[in-house]
Design a protein around this motif. Structure first.
Motif, mmCIF file in Angstrom:
data_model
loop_
_atom_site.group_PDB
_atom_site.id
_atom_site.type_symbol
_atom_site.label_atom_id
_atom_site.label_comp_id
_atom_site.label_asym_id
_atom_site.label_seq_id
_atom_site.Cartn_x
_atom_site.Cartn_y
_atom_site.Cartn_z
ATOM 1 N N SER A 266 0.122 21.576 26.128
ATOM 2 C CA SER A 266 -0.658 22.646 26.763
ATOM 3 C C SER A 266 -1.947 22.059 27.318
ATOM 4 C CB SER A 266 -0.972 23.748 25.751
ATOM 5 O OG SER A 266 0.210 24.368 25.314
ATOM 6 N N ASP A 268 -5.499 23.246 29.395
ATOM 7 C CA ASP A 268 -6.299 24.416 29.754
ATOM 8 C C ASP A 268 -7.658 23.924 30.243
ATOM 9 O OD1 ASP A 268 -7.618 26.848 29.916
ATOM 10 O OD2 ASP A 268 -6.611 27.661 28.154
ATOM 11 N N THR A 269 -7.979 24.200 31.506
ATOM 12 C CA THR A 269 -9.232 23.723 32.087
ATOM 13 C C THR A 269 -10.001 24.903 32.665
ATOM 14 O OG1 THR A 269 -8.196 21.616 32.666
ATOM 15 C CG2 THR A 269 -10.288 22.129 33.731
ATOM 16 N N ASN A 369 -9.566 29.630 35.601
ATOM 17 C CA ASN A 369 -8.965 29.004 34.424
ATOM 18 C C ASN A 369 -7.611 28.432 34.841
ATOM 19 O OD1 ASN A 369 -8.240 28.182 31.899
ATOM 20 N ND2 ASN A 369 -7.885 30.217 31.060
ATOM 21 N N GLN A 371 -4.340 26.759 33.865
ATOM 22 C CA GLN A 371 -3.525 26.615 32.661
ATOM 23 C C GLN A 371 -2.176 26.012 33.038
ATOM 24 O OE1 GLN A 371 -3.843 30.112 29.832
ATOM 25 N NE2 GLN A 371 -4.534 31.078 31.714
ATOM 26 N N GLN A 373 1.634 24.171 31.234
ATOM 27 C CA GLN A 373 2.499 23.627 30.196
ATOM 28 C C GLN A 373 3.215 22.426 30.816
ATOM 29 O OE1 GLN A 373 3.082 24.626 26.916
ATOM 30 N NE2 GLN A 373 1.412 26.078 27.095
#
Length: 559
Positions: A266, A268-269, A369, A371, A373
């Motif tokens: 995962s 997430d930035t 944001n 995101q 996977q």
């Protein structure tokens, strides 16, 4: 790191303005004559703004000319990032217990005390040799075929339960030094009942693994006991040595080869302050012909990555984001570890991301944001797949948004210009009879600008008055260029636009004596908005302008 520009055509308007340096307006820099009475008529400025000149001053490289097409491009250099150690987490290997035992007594009759007893020469002692493997504990079906270590360490605890002094020889044909010699070392002088803890440095060693019965990566390891005969003439079947063996620091490698498993990571930035300063203050309707978003990536890890990614756009104070779903993308990799970097890009438009226009909706998001996977080795066979990684390997994903300047827009813009701080001089007075701003434009850009200037007193929180920038009988301060059916500017039909803006004398005095700020409220609209589907800014678009001032008044400074 560059701020992420959510592309909008409005940038061109602001870029036009930002190429003229804005200074604080200081009306106090006047003569100290007792009375000033003068009529003034003078040119102020003459110049040209063109795509060519904008390119020269475009420090952030947001303007690109592709043939005759002008594009605005904004990018964020590092939206998603994973180093090889984050992606391939090889844990320190948990220590395992081994035992050196035998089933029956071994007779040492006739052997003098102090004699070195080697398992190769004493019948029955060969049963004490433990030729085994040390399996790696690896998650997610990871298989390691070979590891070229920068640093490494083997740890060993030995407890001697023999009634004889023990020397333990450790051999591994899975570990090779820089000269390609396999590992061999020993621990000596372990007395009966004694426990010794030691370690072995395997820096710069190469690990060549084997497979255990469960097809897991392992190294071969051989423990050979050599005894120094004591007083007893027998090695009892109850005598033994207990060993605890492990390896750590194998994640500090120069390179590694194998199969890196079916992993899910995962990412997430959070991107804050995403609106460039030039684009703040815009609202309205913007319709861009063909916006595009590109994922530029660099993959220097030898593994195929599937990336499910979305961008959540937050606009304060609304806590619910607008999501732009980019779906699944495949990141390829180099087949040659000697040329590890694989560079490529993936392009999205309205056909692949139907709501891509949310990226250029106004007002623009305060926070994005990003995101994702990331999945490794999806749909591949572990037995036939060879992955690799170097100590410098990484996965880096950057986002770029591109908008060709073909659009339709009806926008408003607000900005505030601070006037210079002035010391109060109560005895100063001004008498202005008239003031007019004269201007000429020859505009080859397909949009017009209209609006007003509001004189504002922030100390008393009041608006002092309004200067209407739109000329009497005219719709625009800056008339838009005419376009053809395809939205291209018809240069032969562009006319010189000359006019003047009268300034109310009382308001002019208030601006000089009382106002602290000028508020600029503007409207930007493309040519034929509502009837022309889109207009096009071309590489030869430019704006010719002249300004002059005409004024008369009196100034009485403080005595």
């Amino acid at each position: 790191m560059k701020k992420l520009g959510i592309l909008t055509l409005l940038s061109i308007c602001i870029l036009l303005l930002s190429n003229c340096k804005r200074n604080e307006l200081d009306f106090n820099k006047l003569s100290d004559w007792t009375v000033l009475e003068r009529e003034l008529a003078a040119p102020l400025i003459k110049g040209e703004i063109s795509i060519e000149k904008l390119l020269e001053n475009d420090e952030d490289s947001i303007i690109v000319v592709d043939g005759d097409t002008v594009k605005l491009i904004f990018s964020e250099d590092s939206v998603l990032y994973k180093s090889v150690n984050e992606f391939l987490d090889i844990p320190d290997q948990t220590s395992l217990d081994y035992q050196l035992t035998h089933e029956s007594d071994i007779l040492l009759t006739g052997i003098p005390a102090g004699t070195r007893i080697d398992p190769s020469v004493v019948p029955g002692m060969e049963d004490l040799v433990n030729d085994t493997i040390f399996p790696f504990n690896l998650p997610n079906s990871i298989r390691l075929d070979s590891i070229f270590l920068n640093e490494g360490n083997m740890v060993l605890d030995i407890t001697n339960h023999f009634n004889h002094e023990l020397t333990l020889i450790i051999t591994s044909v899975s570990l090779f030094d820089f000269a390609d010699n396999f590992f061999v070392d020993s621990v000596t002088n372990i007395m009966p009942g004694q426990t010794i803890s030691t370690s072995f440095n395997i820096d710069n060693y190469t690990v060549r693994t084997v497979l255990d019965t469960n097809n897991n990566s392992a190294i071969s390891i051989k423990f050979t006991p050599v005894l120094i005969k004591g007083a007893s003439d027998v090695i009892s079947s109850t005598e033994s040595a207990d060993l605890t063996f492990g390896i750590d620091q194998i994640d500090d490698f120069n390179s590694v080869f194998g199969f890196f498993g079916y992993q899910t990571e995962s990412i997430d930035t959070i991107l804050e302050d995403v609106v460039p300063d030039e684009l703040e203050g815009f609202e309205g309707n913007l319709n861009v012909t063909n916006p595009k978003l590109r994922l530029h990536y660099k993959n220097s890890i030898g593994v195929a990555i599937a990336l499910d990614m979305n961008l959540d756009l937050y606009q304060n104070p609304d806590p619910i984001p607008t999501t732009v779903d980019l779906g699944r993308s495949e990141l390829n990799y180099s087949s040659d570890y000697l040329m590890p970097e694989y560079l490529d890009n993936i392009t999205f438009d309205r056909t692949t991301v139907p709501n891509i226009d949310e990226l250029i909706a106004l007002p623009m998001p305060d926070i994005i944001n990003a995101q994702a996977q990331a999945y490794s080795n999806i749909g591949v066979d572990s037995a036939s797949t060879l992955n690799w990684a170097l100590e410098t390997s990484e996965i880096l994903v950057a986002v770029e948004v591109e908008v060709p300047l073909e659009f339709r827009a009806d926008l408003t813009y607000a900005d505030t210009i601070k006037l210079s701080d002035r010391e109060e001089e109560e005895n100063e007075t001004y008498e202005i009879e008239f003031a007019n701003l004269h201007y000429k434009f020859q505009n080859y850009f397909p949009f017009g600008i209209g609006g007003e200037l509001v004189a504002y007193d922030s100390i008393n929180d009041i608006n002092l008055g309004i200067i209407d920038l739109n000329p009497t009988g005219g719709e625009w301060f800056l008339e838009p260029a005419p376009v053809d059916a395809n939205g291209n500017v018809i240069r032969s039909q562009v006319q010189e636009n000359a006019n003047q803006i009268p300034v109310d004398p009382d308001l002019a005095e208030d601006i000089i004596t009382t106002a602290t700020h000028l508020i600029f409220n503007a409207e930007f609209q493309t040519t034929g908005y509502g009837s022309v589907s889109s207009v096009r800014v071309s590489a030869d678009s430019d704006l010719l302008f002249q300004f002059g001032i005409e004024a008369k008044g009196k100034y009485y400074p403080e005595q």
